[in-house]
Design an enzyme around this catalytic site. Structure first.
Site, mmCIF file in Angstrom:
data_model
loop_
_atom_site.group_PDB
_atom_site.id
_atom_site.type_symbol
_atom_site.label_atom_id
_atom_site.label_comp_id
_atom_site.label_asym_id
_atom_site.label_seq_id
_atom_site.Cartn_x
_atom_site.Cartn_y
_atom_site.Cartn_z
ATOM 1 C CE1 TYR A 1 -3.187 -2.875 0.244
ATOM 2 C CE2 TYR A 1 -3.600 -2.326 2.538
ATOM 3 C CZ TYR A 1 -3.853 -3.105 1.428
ATOM 4 O OH TYR A 1 -4.791 -4.126 1.521
ATOM 5 C CB SER B 1 -13.561 -4.560 -1.403
ATOM 6 O OG SER B 1 -14.115 -3.618 -2.288
ATOM 7 N N PRO B 2 -16.051 -4.731 1.377
ATOM 8 C CG PRO B 2 -16.659 -4.005 3.505
ATOM 9 C CD PRO B 2 -15.454 -4.228 2.633
ATOM 10 N N GLY C 1 -15.950 -1.687 -3.577
ATOM 11 C CA GLY C 1 -15.264 -0.521 -4.102
ATOM 12 C C GLY C 1 -16.144 0.697 -4.259
ATOM 13 N N GLY C 2 -17.267 0.740 -3.532
ATOM 14 C CA GLY C 2 -18.185 1.869 -3.603
ATOM 15 C C GLY C 2 -19.419 1.622 -4.444
ATOM 16 C CG LEU C 3 -19.337 -1.062 -7.884
ATOM 17 C CD1 LEU C 3 -19.076 -2.454 -8.435
ATOM 18 C CD2 LEU C 3 -19.806 -0.127 -8.992
ATOM 19 C CG LEU C 4 -22.496 -3.074 -2.957
ATOM 20 C CD1 LEU C 4 -22.172 -4.222 -2.008
ATOM 21 C CD2 LEU C 4 -23.696 -3.434 -3.829
ATOM 22 N N GLY D 1 -24.998 3.223 -2.986
ATOM 23 C CA GLY D 1 -26.270 3.840 -3.344
ATOM 24 C C GLY D 1 -26.115 4.942 -4.370
#
Length: 358
Positions: A61, A212-213, A216-219, A221
């Site tokens: 990282y 990544s629960p 990556g930001g897709l969930l 909303g």
């Protein structure tokens, strides 16, 4: 905040882990975030106040900068705060600056300890499978690091089911200290881990940290069917990690997320995180945020308990297809399945019974 036993180990970690990929903002990791030392201290304060006791990083990282910032931010704090880090990826130009060889792992661990300013790492992961290094060499290196006190526990990340079982069986055969945890991708967007990785966790007593629960930001909303995608972000069609194979199914899941969030008066992000945290076999969910506001919102998920009906709605919208040999086992072996088998197959068997096919 609740604390859960990490697999068969005696270590207890918080239901949520702070991920520090956003610390540093160097190179390719700049797109994930650029949290500096002052920001890291603020976020760690927020997490400690919320009850989080473990912080996750990796040598890769920001080319080690994340570890440096985390170590500096934790300096002078309680020794009860735990750190997990990882090694395997390329950290230099040399022929042995990558992989899971004894040479690289011991060198990488010592370098991480120096960056972190600590004398040990509490949970040390193999960051990825290395199919070219003999597994007994890799596990012997982890055993050496454990017995020397440089790490407390070892784990694996991004392994397949057979990779993990091979590691466990090799450790047993050679009488080496075995991995106690795996760090894996798992979310409402992609539930492939239910085929092998979560059943292995149940059957073998392996702890599970989820990265990544939020996919990556897709969930979050922000990505909705028929609405413009957020500016300044990747387009869904070009998403690489995690890849999106079925955009319409993703939108279906997000609609259920948003609906439940509206009903409960919380954010879609909190609902997505709460769903993962309450799935079988999950020990801890790694959260990270570009801003303090995002982190504050995510931390509230620790207080959110979804009802059985809400979990069922999310399960139905996101359910993975039952592949072979699992559909065959569901139809012909339902009388002799273990709890690990039923983690994936119980809904299918129940549906078959409902339809009179059992």
């Amino acid at each position: 905040m609740h604390y859960r036993q990490l697999g068969r180990s005696g270590l207890r970690i918080s239901t949520f882990t702070l991920g520090t990929m956003t610390f540093g903002g160097k190179g390719d990791f700049a797109k994930t975030g650029d949290t500096d030392l002052a920001g890291a201290k603020r976020q760690i304060d927020m997490c400690v106040d919320a009850g989080i006791n473990i912080f996750d990083t990796a040598d890769i990282y920001s080319a080690g900068v994340s570890e440096e910032i985390l170590g500096a931010a934790l300096k002078g704090r309680s020794s009860d705060l735990l750190v997990s880090s990882k090694a395997r990826f390329t950290m230099g130009p040399g022929a042995n600056d990558a992989g899971s060889s004894r040479y690289h792992l011991i060198s990488a661990c010592e370098a991480s300890l120096k960056r972190l300013g600590r004398d040990h790492i509490d949970l040390y992961y193999l960051h990825e499978w290395d199919g070219q290094t003999p597994l007994d060499e890799t596990l012997e290196a982890l055993d050496t690091l454990t017995r020397s006190g440089k790490i407390r526990y070892a784990g694996v990340s991004n392994f397949s089911g057979w990779h993990l079982m091979k590691a466990l069986s090799t450790a047993e055969r050679d009488r080496l200290i075995a991995p106690v945890a795996q760090q894996i991708y798992y979310s409402l967007q992609a539930r492939e881990a239910e085929y092998e990785l979560l059943p292995v966790a149940v059957d073998q007593g392996i702890g599970v940290q989820v990265w990544s629960p939020m996919a990556g930001g897709l969930l979050s909303g922000k990505y909705r069917r028929g609405k413009p995608q957020p500016t300044g972000t990747r387009q869904i069609e070009k998403w690489g990690e995690p890849p999106v194979y079925d955009i319409e199914k993703l939108y279906d899941v997000v609609e259920v997320l948003v609906a439940i969030a509206a009903e409960r008066g919380v954010s879609a992000a909190q609902v997505a995180l709460a769903w993962v945290a309450h799935r079988p076999a999950i020990t801890s969910v790694v959260i990270g945020a570009r801003t303090d506001a995002q982190l504050a919102d995510n931390l509230k998920a620790a207080e959110l308990s979804l009802s059985a009906e809400e979990m069922a709605r999310l399960d139905k919208a996101s359910a993975p297809p039952v592949l072979y040999p699992y559909w065959h086992q569901a139809s012909t072996a339902s009388d002799r399945l273990s709890p690990a088998d039923l983690l994936l197959l119980a809904p299918t068997i129940a549906e078959r019974a409902k339809d009179g096919k059992a």
